[in-house]
Design a protein around this motif. Structure first.
Motif, PDB file in Angstrom:
ATOM      1  N   LEU A 132       0.838  -1.205   0.000  1.00  0.00           N
ATOM      2  CA  LEU A 132       0.000   0.000   0.000  1.00  0.00           C
ATOM      3  C   LEU A 132       0.870   1.251   0.000  1.00  0.00           C
ATOM      4  CD1 LEU A 132      -2.760   1.398   0.223  1.00  0.00           C
ATOM      5  CD2 LEU A 132      -2.620   1.090   2.706  1.00  0.00           C
ATOM      6  N   GLU A 133       1.957   1.250   0.780  1.00  0.00           N
ATOM      7  CA  GLU A 133       2.816   2.436   0.804  1.00  0.00           C
ATOM      8  C   GLU A 133       3.531   2.634  -0.529  1.00  0.00           C
ATOM      9  OE1 GLU A 133       5.946   4.819   3.635  1.00  0.00           O
ATOM     10  OE2 GLU A 133       6.231   2.644   3.442  1.00  0.00           O
ATOM     11  N   VAL A 134       3.915   1.537  -1.183  1.00  0.00           N
ATOM     12  CA  VAL A 134       4.525   1.653  -2.504  1.00  0.00           C
ATOM     13  C   VAL A 134       3.563   2.341  -3.468  1.00  0.00           C
ATOM     14  CG1 VAL A 134       5.362   0.367  -4.504  1.00  0.00           C
ATOM     15  CG2 VAL A 134       6.081  -0.309  -2.208  1.00  0.00           C
ATOM     16  N   MET A 135       2.302   1.925  -3.461  1.00  0.00           N
ATOM     17  CA  MET A 135       1.315   2.534  -4.356  1.00  0.00           C
ATOM     18  C   MET A 135       1.068   3.991  -3.999  1.00  0.00           C
ATOM     19  SD  MET A 135      -1.451  -0.523  -5.018  1.00  0.00           S
ATOM     20  CE  MET A 135      -2.007  -0.624  -3.316  1.00  0.00           C
ATOM     21  N   GLU A 136       0.898   4.276  -2.719  1.00  0.00           N
ATOM     22  CA  GLU A 136       0.678   5.660  -2.293  1.00  0.00           C
ATOM     23  C   GLU A 136       1.896   6.512  -2.640  1.00  0.00           C
ATOM     24  OE1 GLU A 136       0.072   7.309   2.044  1.00  0.00           O
ATOM     25  OE2 GLU A 136      -1.782   6.330   1.393  1.00  0.00           O
ATOM     26  N   GLY A 137       3.083   5.923  -2.501  1.00  0.00           N
ATOM     27  CA  GLY A 137       4.300   6.655  -2.824  1.00  0.00           C
ATOM     28  C   GLY A 137       4.416   6.981  -4.305  1.00  0.00           C
ATOM     29  N   LEU A 138       4.024   6.044  -5.172  1.00  0.00           N
ATOM     30  CA  LEU A 138       4.057   6.317  -6.604  1.00  0.00           C
ATOM     31  C   LEU A 138       3.147   7.486  -6.971  1.00  0.00           C
ATOM     32  CD1 LEU A 138       4.062   2.684  -8.035  1.00  0.00           C
ATOM     33  CD2 LEU A 138       5.863   4.397  -8.373  1.00  0.00           C
ATOM     34  N   LEU A 139       1.950   7.503  -6.392  1.00  0.00           N
ATOM     35  CA  LEU A 139       1.026   8.603  -6.686  1.00  0.00           C
ATOM     36  C   LEU A 139       1.537   9.919  -6.110  1.00  0.00           C
ATOM     37  CD1 LEU A 139      -2.382   6.782  -6.076  1.00  0.00           C
ATOM     38  CD2 LEU A 139      -1.346   7.378  -8.268  1.00  0.00           C
ATOM     39  N   ALA A 140       2.126   9.889  -4.917  1.00  0.00           N
ATOM     40  CA  ALA A 140       2.672  11.111  -4.318  1.00  0.00           C
ATOM     41  C   ALA A 140       3.855  11.620  -5.134  1.00  0.00           C
ATOM     42  CB  ALA A 140       3.095  10.836  -2.877  1.00  0.00           C
ATOM     43  N   SER A 141       4.694  10.709  -5.613  1.00  0.00           N
ATOM     44  CA  SER A 141       5.829  11.103  -6.432  1.00  0.00           C
ATOM     45  C   SER A 141       5.365  11.700  -7.752  1.00  0.00           C
ATOM     46  CB  SER A 141       6.720   9.891  -6.699  1.00  0.00           C
ATOM     47  OG  SER A 141       7.765  10.211  -7.586  1.00  0.00           O
ATOM     48  N   ALA A 142       4.323  11.118  -8.343  1.00  0.00           N
ATOM     49  CA  ALA A 142       3.791  11.656  -9.599  1.00  0.00           C
ATOM     50  C   ALA A 142       3.294  13.078  -9.423  1.00  0.00           C
ATOM     51  CB  ALA A 142       2.664  10.762 -10.104  1.00  0.00           C
ATOM     52  N   GLU A 143       2.735  13.361  -8.257  1.00  0.00           N
ATOM     53  CA  GLU A 143       2.202  14.705  -7.994  1.00  0.00           C
ATOM     54  C   GLU A 143       3.310  15.703  -7.673  1.00  0.00           C
ATOM     55  OE1 GLU A 143      -1.150  16.859  -5.116  1.00  0.00           O
ATOM     56  OE2 GLU A 143      -0.998  14.670  -5.229  1.00  0.00           O
ATOM     57  N   SER A 144       4.334  15.250  -6.937  1.00  0.00           N
ATOM     58  CA  SER A 144       5.373  16.178  -6.477  1.00  0.00           C
ATOM     59  C   SER A 144       6.560  16.274  -7.427  1.00  0.00           C
ATOM     60  CB  SER A 144       5.892  15.735  -5.105  1.00  0.00           C
ATOM     61  OG  SER A 144       6.621  14.518  -5.207  1.00  0.00           O
ATOM     62  N   GLY A 145       6.765  15.229  -8.241  1.00  0.00           N
ATOM     63  CA  GLY A 145       7.928  15.197  -9.121  1.00  0.00           C
ATOM     64  C   GLY A 145       9.204  14.781  -8.407  1.00  0.00           C
ATOM     65  N   ARG A 146       9.080  14.261  -7.194  1.00  0.00           N
ATOM     66  CA  ARG A 146      10.252  13.851  -6.419  1.00  0.00           C
ATOM     67  C   ARG A 146      10.142  12.391  -5.999  1.00  0.00           C
ATOM     68  NH1 ARG A 146       8.939  18.896  -4.213  1.00  0.00           N
ATOM     69  NH2 ARG A 146       7.906  17.894  -2.449  1.00  0.00           N
ATOM     70  N   ALA A 147      11.286  11.771  -5.778  1.00  0.00           N
ATOM     71  CA  ALA A 147      11.310  10.403  -5.282  1.00  0.00           C
ATOM     72  C   ALA A 147      10.729  10.361  -3.872  1.00  0.00           C
ATOM     73  CB  ALA A 147      12.736   9.857  -5.290  1.00  0.00           C
ATOM     74  N   VAL A 148      10.100   9.254  -3.533  1.00  0.00           N
ATOM     75  CA  VAL A 148       9.520   9.060  -2.203  1.00  0.00           C
ATOM     76  C   VAL A 148      10.198   7.852  -1.558  1.00  0.00           C
ATOM     77  CG1 VAL A 148       7.429   8.484  -0.902  1.00  0.00           C
ATOM     78  CG2 VAL A 148       7.311  10.074  -2.841  1.00  0.00           C
ATOM     79  N   VAL A 149      10.736   8.047  -0.369  1.00  0.00           N
ATOM     80  CA  VAL A 149      11.401   6.984   0.373  1.00  0.00           C
ATOM     81  C   VAL A 149      10.377   6.260   1.237  1.00  0.00           C
ATOM     82  CG1 VAL A 149      13.174   6.436   2.090  1.00  0.00           C
ATOM     83  CG2 VAL A 149      13.585   8.231   0.380  1.00  0.00           C
ATOM     84  N   MET A 150      10.405   4.940   1.216  1.00  0.00           N
ATOM     85  CA  MET A 150       9.464   4.147   1.994  1.00  0.00           C
ATOM     86  C   MET A 150       9.806   4.198   3.488  1.00  0.00           C
ATOM     87  SD  MET A 150       7.355   2.855  -0.281  1.00  0.00           S
ATOM     88  CE  MET A 150       7.514   4.549  -0.909  1.00  0.00           C
ATOM     89  N   THR A 151       8.793   4.246   4.302  1.00  0.00           N
ATOM     90  CA  THR A 151       8.970   4.201   5.754  1.00  0.00           C
ATOM     91  C   THR A 151       8.680   2.810   6.309  1.00  0.00           C
ATOM     92  OG1 THR A 151       6.677   4.871   6.211  1.00  0.00           O
ATOM     93  CG2 THR A 151       8.308   6.622   5.943  1.00  0.00           C
ATOM     94  N   THR A 152       8.094   1.941   5.483  1.00  0.00           N
ATOM     95  CA  THR A 152       7.827   0.566   5.894  1.00  0.00           C
ATOM     96  C   THR A 152       8.768  -0.378   5.160  1.00  0.00           C
ATOM     97  OG1 THR A 152       6.191   0.172   4.144  1.00  0.00           O
ATOM     98  CG2 THR A 152       5.374   1.093   6.220  1.00  0.00           C
ATOM     99  N   THR A 153       8.939  -1.535   5.701  1.00  0.00           N
ATOM    100  CA  THR A 153       9.658  -2.590   5.008  1.00  0.00           C
ATOM    101  C   THR A 153       9.052  -3.911   5.438  1.00  0.00           C
ATOM    102  OG1 THR A 153      11.851  -3.455   4.400  1.00  0.00           O
ATOM    103  CG2 THR A 153      11.473  -2.921   6.731  1.00  0.00           C
ATOM    104  N   VAL A 154       9.518  -4.989   4.856  1.00  0.00           N
ATOM    105  CA  VAL A 154       8.967  -6.298   5.143  1.00  0.00           C
ATOM    106  C   VAL A 154      10.016  -7.337   4.770  1.00  0.00           C
ATOM    107  CG1 VAL A 154       7.914  -6.576   2.862  1.00  0.00           C
ATOM    108  CG2 VAL A 154       6.940  -7.771   4.813  1.00  0.00           C
ATOM    109  N   LYS A 155      10.040  -8.443   5.479  1.00  0.00           N
ATOM    110  CA  LYS A 155      10.904  -9.536   5.065  1.00  0.00           C
ATOM    111  C   LYS A 155      10.352 -10.147   3.783  1.00  0.00           C
ATOM    112  CE  LYS A 155      12.532 -10.939   9.656  1.00  0.00           C
ATOM    113  NZ  LYS A 155      12.571 -12.051  10.648  1.00  0.00           N
ATOM    114  N   ARG A 156      11.251 -10.537   2.905  1.00  0.00           N
ATOM    115  CA  ARG A 156      10.818 -11.270   1.707  1.00  0.00           C
ATOM    116  C   ARG A 156      10.124 -12.542   2.180  1.00  0.00           C
ATOM    117  NH1 ARG A 156      14.534 -14.581  -2.247  1.00  0.00           N
ATOM    118  NH2 ARG A 156      13.365 -14.547  -4.214  1.00  0.00           N
ATOM    119  N   PRO A 157       8.858 -12.751   1.778  1.00  0.00           N
ATOM    120  CA  PRO A 157       8.113 -13.904   2.280  1.00  0.00           C
ATOM    121  C   PRO A 157       8.825 -15.225   1.983  1.00  0.00           C
ATOM    122  CG  PRO A 157       6.651 -12.383   1.158  1.00  0.00           C
ATOM    123  CD  PRO A 157       8.046 -11.907   0.882  1.00  0.00           C
TER     124      PRO A 157
END
Length: 366
Positions: free
Chosen positions: A333-358
Protein backbone atom coordinates in the motif's frame (compact mmCIF):
# COMPACT_ATOMS: atom_id res chain seq x y z
CA UNK A 1 -12.05 -26.57 16.77
CA UNK A 2 -10.44 -23.14 16.78
CA UNK A 3 -7.53 -21.46 15.06
CA UNK A 4 -5.05 -23.28 17.32
CA UNK A 5 -6.34 -26.63 16.11
CA UNK A 6 -6.73 -27.97 12.64
CA UNK A 7 -9.32 -25.54 11.32
CA UNK A 8 -9.94 -21.81 11.15
CA UNK A 9 -13.53 -20.71 11.68
CA UNK A 10 -14.39 -17.74 9.49
CA UNK A 11 -16.83 -14.90 9.92
CA UNK A 12 -17.21 -13.26 6.51
CA UNK A 13 -18.08 -9.55 6.39
CA UNK A 14 -19.19 -8.58 2.89
CA UNK A 15 -20.93 -11.00 0.54
CA UNK A 16 -20.40 -9.24 -2.77
CA UNK A 17 -18.95 -10.52 -6.04
CA UNK A 18 -15.47 -11.45 -4.77
CA UNK A 19 -16.94 -13.55 -1.95
CA UNK A 20 -17.89 -16.31 -4.39
CA UNK A 21 -14.24 -17.10 -5.09
CA UNK A 22 -13.45 -17.31 -1.38
CA UNK A 23 -16.50 -19.46 -0.71
CA UNK A 24 -15.39 -22.05 -3.26
CA UNK A 25 -12.04 -22.33 -1.48
CA UNK A 26 -13.59 -22.46 1.99
CA UNK A 27 -15.89 -25.25 0.85
CA UNK A 28 -13.08 -27.48 -0.40
CA UNK A 29 -10.33 -26.92 2.19
CA UNK A 30 -10.65 -28.84 5.46
CA UNK A 31 -8.58 -26.11 7.11
CA UNK A 32 -11.36 -23.54 6.64
CA UNK A 33 -14.94 -23.38 7.89
CA UNK A 34 -17.50 -20.62 7.34
CA UNK A 35 -19.56 -20.05 10.49
CA UNK A 36 -21.13 -16.59 10.10
CA UNK A 37 -21.91 -14.01 7.40
CA UNK A 38 -22.64 -10.29 7.67
CA UNK A 39 -23.54 -7.89 4.87
CA UNK A 40 -25.37 -4.57 4.61
CA UNK A 41 -27.73 -6.41 2.26
CA UNK A 42 -29.38 -8.86 4.65
CA UNK A 43 -30.93 -10.98 1.91
CA UNK A 44 -27.53 -11.43 0.28
CA UNK A 45 -25.99 -12.50 3.60
CA UNK A 46 -28.84 -14.92 4.24
CA UNK A 47 -28.45 -16.53 0.82
CA UNK A 48 -24.74 -17.15 1.37
CA UNK A 49 -25.20 -18.38 4.92
CA UNK A 50 -27.96 -20.79 3.94
CA UNK A 51 -25.92 -22.21 1.06
CA UNK A 52 -22.87 -22.81 3.26
CA UNK A 53 -24.34 -23.94 6.56
CA UNK A 54 -23.51 -20.71 8.38
CA UNK A 55 -25.57 -18.18 10.34
CA UNK A 56 -26.47 -14.60 9.43
CA UNK A 57 -25.42 -11.81 11.79
CA UNK A 58 -24.94 -8.07 11.82
CA UNK A 59 -21.32 -6.96 12.34
CA UNK A 60 -21.53 -6.71 16.12
CA UNK A 61 -23.22 -10.08 16.36
CA UNK A 62 -20.59 -11.71 14.17
CA UNK A 63 -17.75 -10.19 16.20
CA UNK A 64 -19.30 -11.47 19.41
CA UNK A 65 -19.47 -15.10 18.33
CA UNK A 66 -17.18 -17.62 20.03
CA UNK A 67 -17.09 -19.73 16.87
CA UNK A 68 -15.38 -17.03 14.77
CA UNK A 69 -11.57 -17.16 14.82
CA UNK A 70 -10.90 -14.80 11.92
CA UNK A 71 -12.88 -12.09 10.18
CA UNK A 72 -12.65 -12.27 6.41
CA UNK A 73 -12.98 -8.58 5.54
CA UNK A 74 -14.49 -8.28 2.05
CA UNK A 75 -15.97 -4.82 2.48
CA UNK A 76 -15.24 -1.89 0.15
CA UNK A 77 -11.70 -0.45 0.54
CA UNK A 78 -12.92 2.64 2.37
CA UNK A 79 -14.31 0.38 5.12
CA UNK A 80 -11.35 -2.00 5.37
CA UNK A 81 -9.63 -0.26 8.28
CA UNK A 82 -12.84 0.31 10.24
CA UNK A 83 -13.96 -3.32 10.03
CA UNK A 84 -10.47 -4.68 10.67
CA UNK A 85 -10.10 -2.51 13.77
CA UNK A 86 -13.46 -3.64 15.11
CA UNK A 87 -12.45 -7.28 14.62
CA UNK A 88 -9.15 -6.73 16.42
CA UNK A 89 -10.91 -5.07 19.36
CA UNK A 90 -13.09 -8.17 19.58
CA UNK A 91 -9.97 -10.35 19.77
CA UNK A 92 -10.44 -11.84 16.31
CA UNK A 93 -7.85 -12.49 13.65
CA UNK A 94 -8.29 -10.60 10.39
CA UNK A 95 -7.78 -11.40 6.72
CA UNK A 96 -8.55 -8.38 4.55
CA UNK A 97 -9.02 -8.05 0.81
CA UNK A 98 -6.66 -5.73 -1.04
CA UNK A 99 -5.82 -2.99 -0.54
CA UNK A 100 -4.86 -3.39 3.13
CA UNK A 101 -6.54 -0.04 3.92
CA UNK A 102 -7.65 3.08 2.07
CA UNK A 103 -4.41 4.85 3.01
CA UNK A 104 -1.13 4.14 4.77
CA UNK A 105 -1.97 6.07 7.94
CA UNK A 106 -5.09 3.98 8.52
CA UNK A 107 -3.29 0.78 7.60
CA UNK A 108 -0.42 1.50 9.96
CA UNK A 109 -2.86 2.02 12.84
CA UNK A 110 -4.65 -1.26 12.07
CA UNK A 111 -1.35 -3.15 12.01
CA UNK A 112 -0.26 -1.57 15.29
CA UNK A 113 -3.58 -2.53 16.88
CA UNK A 114 -3.13 -6.13 15.75
CA UNK A 115 0.39 -6.29 17.15
CA UNK A 116 -0.66 -4.84 20.49
CA UNK A 117 -3.55 -7.31 20.70
CA UNK A 118 -1.33 -10.20 19.52
CA UNK A 119 -3.86 -11.33 16.92
CA UNK A 120 -3.21 -12.75 13.47
CA UNK A 121 -3.64 -10.30 10.59
CA UNK A 122 -3.25 -11.19 6.93
CA UNK A 123 -3.84 -9.45 3.64
CA UNK A 124 -4.71 -10.31 0.06
CA UNK A 125 -3.65 -10.91 -2.60
CA UNK A 126 -2.68 -14.53 -2.00
CA UNK A 127 -2.23 -15.26 -5.71
CA UNK A 128 1.54 -15.15 -5.09
CA UNK A 129 1.23 -18.44 -3.16
CA UNK A 130 0.25 -20.31 -6.33
CA UNK A 131 2.47 -22.28 -8.66
CA UNK A 132 3.03 -19.39 -11.10
CA UNK A 133 4.90 -16.86 -8.97
CA UNK A 134 6.37 -19.57 -6.73
CA UNK A 135 7.91 -21.50 -9.63
CA UNK A 136 9.51 -18.24 -10.75
CA UNK A 137 10.69 -17.66 -7.18
CA UNK A 138 12.27 -21.12 -7.08
CA UNK A 139 14.14 -20.41 -10.33
CA UNK A 140 15.41 -17.11 -8.91
CA UNK A 141 16.51 -18.70 -5.66
CA UNK A 142 18.33 -21.45 -7.56
CA UNK A 143 20.36 -18.81 -9.42
CA UNK A 144 18.92 -19.71 -12.82
CA UNK A 145 19.21 -16.09 -14.05
CA UNK A 146 22.20 -15.08 -11.95
CA UNK A 147 21.80 -11.90 -9.92
CA UNK A 148 18.46 -10.16 -10.59
CA UNK A 149 19.09 -6.67 -11.93
CA UNK A 150 15.72 -5.35 -13.09
CA UNK A 151 12.08 -6.19 -13.70
CA UNK A 152 9.10 -4.89 -15.61
CA UNK A 153 5.46 -5.25 -14.57
CA UNK A 154 2.84 -4.31 -17.15
CA UNK A 155 -0.94 -4.04 -17.14
CA UNK A 156 -2.50 -2.20 -20.08
CA UNK A 157 -6.26 -2.60 -20.63
CA UNK A 158 -9.08 -0.34 -21.85
CA UNK A 159 -10.69 0.03 -18.41
CA UNK A 160 -13.61 -1.53 -16.59
CA UNK A 161 -16.44 0.68 -17.80
CA UNK A 162 -16.94 -1.49 -20.89
CA UNK A 163 -18.17 -4.47 -18.83
CA UNK A 164 -18.83 -3.29 -15.26
CA UNK A 165 -22.36 -1.95 -14.69
CA UNK A 166 -21.20 0.38 -11.87
CA UNK A 167 -17.58 1.31 -12.61
CA UNK A 168 -17.61 4.69 -10.82
CA UNK A 169 -15.22 3.57 -8.07
CA UNK A 170 -12.47 2.68 -10.52
CA UNK A 171 -12.15 6.32 -11.56
CA UNK A 172 -12.26 7.91 -8.11
CA UNK A 173 -9.44 8.38 -5.55
CA UNK A 174 -8.66 4.97 -4.09
CA UNK A 175 -9.39 3.36 -7.46
CA UNK A 176 -7.60 3.58 -10.78
CA UNK A 177 -5.39 0.89 -12.29
CA UNK A 178 -2.72 1.18 -9.61
CA UNK A 179 -4.91 0.77 -6.53
CA UNK A 180 -7.21 -1.74 -8.23
CA UNK A 181 -4.71 -4.05 -9.95
CA UNK A 182 -1.37 -2.89 -8.60
CA UNK A 183 -1.49 -5.04 -5.44
CA UNK A 184 -1.21 -8.23 -7.53
CA UNK A 185 1.86 -7.04 -9.42
CA UNK A 186 3.58 -5.29 -6.53
CA UNK A 187 3.04 -8.16 -4.10
CA UNK A 188 4.59 -10.45 -6.71
CA UNK A 189 7.57 -8.12 -7.17
CA UNK A 190 8.20 -7.98 -3.42
CA UNK A 191 7.84 -11.77 -3.18
CA UNK A 192 10.35 -12.21 -6.00
CA UNK A 193 12.81 -9.36 -5.41
CA UNK A 194 12.27 -8.22 -1.83
CA UNK A 195 11.05 -4.98 -0.26
CA UNK A 196 11.13 -1.55 -1.91
CA UNK A 197 13.23 1.32 -0.56
CA UNK A 198 12.10 4.21 -2.74
CA UNK A 199 9.83 4.96 -5.69
CA UNK A 200 9.60 7.50 -8.51
CA UNK A 201 6.27 7.86 -10.28
CA UNK A 202 4.45 9.64 -13.10
CA UNK A 203 0.73 9.59 -13.82
CA UNK A 204 -1.94 10.95 -16.12
CA UNK A 205 -5.66 10.90 -16.84
CA UNK A 206 -6.13 11.64 -20.52
CA UNK A 207 -9.92 11.59 -20.35
CA UNK A 208 -11.97 13.44 -17.79
CA UNK A 209 -14.96 11.12 -18.17
CA UNK A 210 -15.83 7.55 -19.15
CA UNK A 211 -18.97 6.06 -20.72
CA UNK A 212 -20.57 3.00 -19.13
CA UNK A 213 -20.89 0.23 -21.70
CA UNK A 214 -23.14 -2.35 -20.05
CA UNK A 215 -26.06 -2.77 -17.68
CA UNK A 216 -28.93 -0.44 -16.85
CA UNK A 217 -26.67 2.64 -16.86
CA UNK A 218 -25.34 2.03 -20.39
CA UNK A 219 -24.40 5.33 -22.02
CA UNK A 220 -24.10 7.23 -18.72
CA UNK A 221 -21.00 9.40 -18.39
CA UNK A 222 -18.96 9.19 -15.18
CA UNK A 223 -16.18 11.57 -14.10
CA UNK A 224 -12.52 10.56 -13.85
CA UNK A 225 -10.91 12.07 -10.74
CA UNK A 226 -7.88 9.82 -10.29
CA UNK A 227 -5.00 8.86 -12.60
CA UNK A 228 -5.95 6.24 -15.17
CA UNK A 229 -2.33 5.63 -16.24
CA UNK A 230 0.50 5.25 -13.73
CA UNK A 231 4.12 4.37 -14.38
CA UNK A 232 7.09 4.35 -12.07
CA UNK A 233 10.36 2.87 -10.89
CA UNK A 234 10.84 0.87 -7.69
CA UNK A 235 14.27 0.57 -6.10
CA UNK A 236 14.41 -2.73 -4.22
CA UNK A 237 16.55 -3.16 -1.12
CA UNK A 238 18.52 -5.90 -2.91
CA UNK A 239 19.57 -3.51 -5.69
CA UNK A 240 17.20 -4.48 -8.49
CA UNK A 241 15.08 -1.77 -10.10
CA UNK A 242 11.54 -2.54 -11.26
CA UNK A 243 9.54 -0.53 -13.78
CA UNK A 244 5.76 -0.69 -13.52
CA UNK A 245 3.06 0.41 -15.95
CA UNK A 246 -0.56 0.21 -14.76
CA UNK A 247 -3.02 1.63 -17.28
CA UNK A 248 -6.72 1.81 -18.10
CA UNK A 249 -5.82 3.99 -21.11
CA UNK A 250 -4.59 1.39 -23.60
CA UNK A 251 -6.07 -1.27 -25.85
CA UNK A 252 -3.82 -4.29 -25.32
CA UNK A 253 -0.20 -5.32 -24.84
CA UNK A 254 2.11 -8.17 -25.83
CA UNK A 255 4.36 -7.49 -22.84
CA UNK A 256 4.78 -10.23 -20.25
CA UNK A 257 2.84 -9.40 -17.07
CA UNK A 258 6.16 -9.57 -15.21
CA UNK A 259 9.62 -10.08 -16.67
CA UNK A 260 12.77 -10.28 -14.57
CA UNK A 261 16.25 -9.70 -15.97
CA UNK A 262 19.41 -11.10 -14.40
CA UNK A 263 23.11 -11.24 -15.09
CA UNK A 264 22.78 -14.73 -16.63
CA UNK A 265 19.25 -14.86 -17.98
CA UNK A 266 15.63 -13.71 -17.81
CA UNK A 267 12.31 -15.00 -16.47
CA UNK A 268 8.81 -14.39 -17.83
CA UNK A 269 6.31 -14.64 -14.97
CA UNK A 270 2.59 -15.33 -15.54
CA UNK A 271 -0.28 -12.99 -14.68
CA UNK A 272 -0.09 -12.38 -10.90
CA UNK A 273 -3.87 -11.97 -10.79
CA UNK A 274 -3.97 -15.76 -11.21
CA UNK A 275 -2.46 -18.54 -9.13
CA UNK A 276 -0.93 -20.61 -11.90
CA UNK A 277 0.43 -20.11 -15.41
CA UNK A 278 3.56 -20.77 -17.43
CA UNK A 279 6.97 -19.58 -16.29
CA UNK A 280 9.57 -19.22 -19.05
CA UNK A 281 13.35 -18.98 -18.75
CA UNK A 282 15.89 -17.63 -21.23
CA UNK A 283 19.51 -18.24 -20.30
CA UNK A 284 22.15 -16.00 -21.83
CA UNK A 285 22.50 -16.95 -25.52
CA UNK A 286 19.76 -19.63 -25.37
CA UNK A 287 16.11 -19.60 -26.50
CA UNK A 288 13.14 -19.30 -24.16
CA UNK A 289 12.01 -22.54 -22.52
CA UNK A 290 9.03 -23.34 -20.32
CA UNK A 291 9.86 -24.42 -16.78
CA UNK A 292 8.01 -27.29 -15.11
CA UNK A 293 5.94 -26.43 -12.05
CA UNK A 294 8.31 -26.73 -9.10
CA UNK A 295 6.83 -24.74 -6.20
CA UNK A 296 3.66 -23.24 -4.77
CA UNK A 297 0.20 -24.52 -3.91
CA UNK A 298 -1.20 -26.46 -6.86
CA UNK A 299 -4.78 -25.60 -7.76
CA UNK A 300 -4.85 -22.71 -5.29
CA UNK A 301 -7.58 -20.08 -5.22
CA UNK A 302 -8.58 -17.03 -3.19
CA UNK A 303 -8.61 -17.90 0.48
CA UNK A 304 -5.42 -19.94 0.48
CA UNK A 305 -3.79 -17.01 2.27
CA UNK A 306 -5.96 -17.73 5.33
CA UNK A 307 -5.12 -21.43 5.24
CA UNK A 308 -1.42 -20.64 4.81
CA UNK A 309 -1.47 -18.60 8.02
CA UNK A 310 -2.76 -21.71 9.79
CA UNK A 311 -0.36 -24.12 8.09
CA UNK A 312 2.56 -21.75 8.82
CA UNK A 313 1.79 -21.67 12.54
CA UNK A 314 0.40 -18.15 12.94
CA UNK A 315 -2.23 -19.47 15.36
CA UNK A 316 0.32 -21.48 17.33
CA UNK A 317 1.79 -18.69 19.42
CA UNK A 318 3.42 -16.46 16.80
CA UNK A 319 0.89 -14.30 14.93
CA UNK A 320 3.66 -12.93 12.69
CA UNK A 321 4.17 -16.26 10.96
CA UNK A 322 2.79 -16.87 7.49
CA UNK A 323 3.40 -15.40 4.06
CA UNK A 324 0.28 -13.21 3.62
CA UNK A 325 1.02 -11.01 6.62
CA UNK A 326 -0.38 -7.55 7.23
CA UNK A 327 3.13 -6.07 7.04
CA UNK A 328 3.28 -7.13 3.40
CA UNK A 329 -0.12 -5.61 2.66
CA UNK A 330 0.87 -2.33 4.32
CA UNK A 331 4.21 -2.18 2.50
CA UNK A 332 2.55 -2.68 -0.88
CA UNK A 333 0.00 0.00 0.00
CA UNK A 334 2.82 2.44 0.80
CA UNK A 335 4.53 1.65 -2.50
CA UNK A 336 1.32 2.53 -4.36
CA UNK A 337 0.68 5.66 -2.29
CA UNK A 338 4.30 6.65 -2.82
CA UNK A 339 4.06 6.32 -6.60
CA UNK A 340 1.03 8.60 -6.69
CA UNK A 341 2.67 11.11 -4.32
CA UNK A 342 5.83 11.10 -6.43
CA UNK A 343 3.79 11.66 -9.60
CA UNK A 344 2.20 14.70 -7.99
CA UNK A 345 5.37 16.18 -6.48
CA UNK A 346 7.93 15.20 -9.12
CA UNK A 347 10.25 13.85 -6.42
CA UNK A 348 11.31 10.40 -5.28
CA UNK A 349 9.52 9.06 -2.20
CA UNK A 350 11.40 6.98 0.37
CA UNK A 351 9.46 4.15 1.99
CA UNK A 352 8.97 4.20 5.75
CA UNK A 353 7.83 0.57 5.89
CA UNK A 354 9.66 -2.59 5.01
CA UNK A 355 8.97 -6.30 5.14
CA UNK A 356 10.90 -9.54 5.07
CA UNK A 357 10.82 -11.27 1.71
CA UNK A 358 8.11 -13.90 2.28
CA UNK A 359 9.26 -17.50 2.68
CA UNK A 360 8.98 -19.64 -0.47
CA UNK A 361 6.13 -22.14 -0.80
CA UNK A 362 7.23 -25.74 -1.46
CA UNK A 363 5.26 -27.61 -4.09
CA UNK A 364 2.07 -28.75 -2.37
CA UNK A 365 -1.61 -29.36 -3.00
CA UNK A 366 -2.48 -27.65 0.30
Amino acid sequence: MNGKGGRVRIGMVGAGNISGQYLKTISRLDALELTAVADLDLSRAEAVATAHGAVTEDLDGLLGRADVDVVLNLTVPQAHAQVSSAAIRAGKGVYVEKPFAADVAAGREVLNQARRAQVVIGSAPDTVLGSGVQTARAALDAGRIGTPTSATATLIIPGHEAWHPNPDFYYQPGGGPLMDMGPYYLTALVTLLGPVQQVIGAASALRDERIIGSGPRTGERIPVTTPSHVTGALVHAGGAVSTVVMSFDGAATHAAPIEIQGTEGALAVPDPNHFDGTVSLARRGAPWQELPVSAGYRGASRGYGIADLLWSGAWDGDPRKGRSQGELGLHVLEVMEGLLASAESGRAVVMTTTVKRPEPVPLSSG
